[in-house]
Design an enzyme around this catalytic site. Structure first.
Site, PDB file in Angstrom:
ATOM      1  N   GLY A  10      -3.011  -4.757   2.774  1.00 23.13           N
ATOM      2  CA  GLY A  10      -5.214  -4.437   2.859  1.00 23.13           C
ATOM      3  C   GLY A  10      -5.378  -5.307   2.037  1.00 23.13           C
ATOM      4  NE  ARG A  72      -1.249  -1.857   5.685  1.00 26.20           N
ATOM      5  CZ  ARG A  72      -1.776  -1.796   4.572  1.00 26.20           C
ATOM      6  NH1 ARG A  72      -0.815  -1.568   3.737  1.00 26.20           N
ATOM      7  NH2 ARG A  72      -3.228  -0.732   4.372  1.00 26.20           N
ATOM      8  CG  ASP A 103       3.073  -0.429  -4.407  1.00 28.50           C
ATOM      9  OD1 ASP A 103       2.711  -0.938  -2.891  1.00 28.50           O
ATOM     10  OD2 ASP A 103       2.988   0.921  -3.982  1.00 28.50           O
ATOM     11  CB  THR A 125      -4.263  -1.741  -4.279  1.00 29.08           C
ATOM     12  OG1 THR A 125      -4.155  -0.685  -3.799  1.00 29.08           O
ATOM     13  CG2 THR A 125      -4.021  -1.497  -5.371  1.00 29.08           C
ATOM     14  CG  ASP A 127      -5.228   2.624  -2.304  1.00 28.98           C
ATOM     15  OD1 ASP A 127      -6.104   3.012  -1.685  1.00 28.98           O
ATOM     16  OD2 ASP A 127      -4.152   3.211  -2.145  1.00 28.98           O
ATOM     17  CG  ASP A 129      -1.400   2.563  -5.921  1.00 26.18           C
ATOM     18  OD1 ASP A 129      -2.066   1.247  -5.905  1.00 26.18           O
ATOM     19  OD2 ASP A 129      -1.434   3.296  -4.843  1.00 26.18           O
ATOM     20  NE  ARG A 171       0.043   4.321   1.885  1.00 28.26           N
ATOM     21  CZ  ARG A 171      -0.598   3.702   2.839  1.00 28.26           C
ATOM     22  NH1 ARG A 171       0.544   4.594   3.795  1.00 28.26           N
ATOM     23  NH2 ARG A 171      -0.574   2.698   3.478  1.00 28.26           N
TER      24      ARG A 171
END
Ligand code: F6P
Length: 353
Positions: A10, A72, A103, A125, A127, A129, A171
């Site tokens: 993304g 992706r 990741d 990212t 996120d 994470d 996510r």
């Protein structure tokens, strides 16, 4: 040296700032040459490249998205995909490849490295994470967008005595929900790490009501789930069938399910707002431009130090490099310190003791 660059997974604000920093320092300080692979690992698999020089990276610092585009694509899912990627690097006479991604992208980088590929990773990212680093770039921009959205939603929620459920990205980890929710003054924050108890959520909103607060803002991460009960399975809500090449489902829909349930149980008029890809679009914040630039500088230095198989990272405001294998080993989920901040100030946070 001749170096390839790709952006995978993304997109997120700051990708162009990394590319620009790599090319500028590589050109000015090391006399390097660069090519960009188009659309992430797809470009490496299919050997689709563009030249990257000072002209190509001029003016891209404030631009969202990525001038290299992204996908992706997972070479490990294609016949001889990893070998094909290694062959492309050889064919282009590359001395190194800089892979900018999360990741998934970095798991492919690790596979190449294990087969002799000279790869450096850069963590990306929204996120936030990715393990091994304190922050990924793009996260700060996403949090700012969530915060501004919550400020705006507060005024309309208050004007109508409404509850507004705001679904944000995240996510596996609730960093965006937690940071955005705290900064934007949410009343409840629900994160993927801890399934939420709908009774506790509605009780918290009703207590606010009893104190004379007739509106509520609830922030829910897209990966959050109802705690298992007689009418909930405790699984994330998906918006489409099927999985991407890295095995991820397309999440989405928890916001409107939750909004319906809150309205049904409390009688409070409730709306759901999905911030979606707005959180990933547009110009990066100054913090993300700075972080992305520092990562780019760290990555080109890592290439020249021969630090292959490593990812640049920030730890305690210092740029360091860590093994890619460490970064992809597990997701960096919301920790107790972060949870304590939200729990200390909010009516309800999933996971609050
Ligand atoms: O991986 C980052 C992320 O923004 C997740 O929070 C979200 O689930 C996903 O990407 C959305 O991906 P796509 O752009 O494929 O819809």
């Amino acid at each position: 040296m001749k170096i390839g660059i790709l952006t995978g997974g993304g997109d997120c604000p700051g990708l162009n700032a990394v590319i620009r920093a790599v090319v500028r320092k590589g050109t000015f300080h090391y006399g390097d040459q660069f090519i960009g692979f188009i659309e992430g690992w797809r470009g490496v698999l299919e050997n689709k490249t563009i030249p990257l020089d000072l002209t190509a990276v001029s003016g891209i610092l404030p631009r969202g998205g990525t001038i290299l585009r992204t996908s992706r694509t997972n070479p490990a899912k294609k016949p001889d995909g990893i070998e094909k990627c290694l062959a492309t690097l050889k064919q282009n006479n590359l001395d190194a490849l800089i892979a900018i991604g999360g990741d998934d992208t970095l798991s492919v980088a690790q596979k190449l490295y294990e087969k002799g590929g000279k790869v450096i990773g850069v963590p990306k990212t929204i996120d936030n994470d990715l393990a091994g680093t304190d922050f990924t770039f793009g996260f700060d921009t996403a949090v700012n967008i969530v915060t501004e959205s919550l400020d705006r939603l507060h005024t309309t929620a208050e004007a109508h005595n409404r509850t507004i459920v705001v679904e944000v990205m995240g996510r596996n980890a609730g960093w965006i929900a937690l940071y955005g929710g705290v900064a934007g003054g949410a009343d409840a924050i629900l994160i993927p790490e801890h399934p939420f108890d709908i009774d506790k959520v509605t009780a918290a909103l009703q207590q606010r009501h009893a104190r004379g607060k007739l509106f509520n803002i609830v922030v829910v991460a897209e990966g959050a789930k109802f705690a298992p009960s007689k009418d909930a399975h405790g699984t994330p809500v998906v918006s489409a069938a099927g999985k991407d090449e890295f095995g991820h489902e397309r999440l989405g829909g928890i916001g409107s399910l939750l909004a319906n349930e809150i309205e049904r149980r409390t009688g409070f008029e409730t709306r759901a707002v999905v911030l979606g890809h707005v959180q990933r679009g547009g110009t990066p914040t100054a913090f993300d431009r700075m972080l992305a630039t520092r990562y780019g500088l760290g990555a080109i230095d890592a290439v020249h130090h021969g630090d292959f198989g490593k990812m640049v990272a920030i730890r305690g405001n210092k740029i360091v490099s860590v093994p890619v294998s460490e970064a992809i080993a597990k997701n960096r989920t919301v920790d107790q310190d972060a949870l304590d901040i939200a729990s200390g100030i909010l009516e309800e946070v999933s996971g609050k003791k």
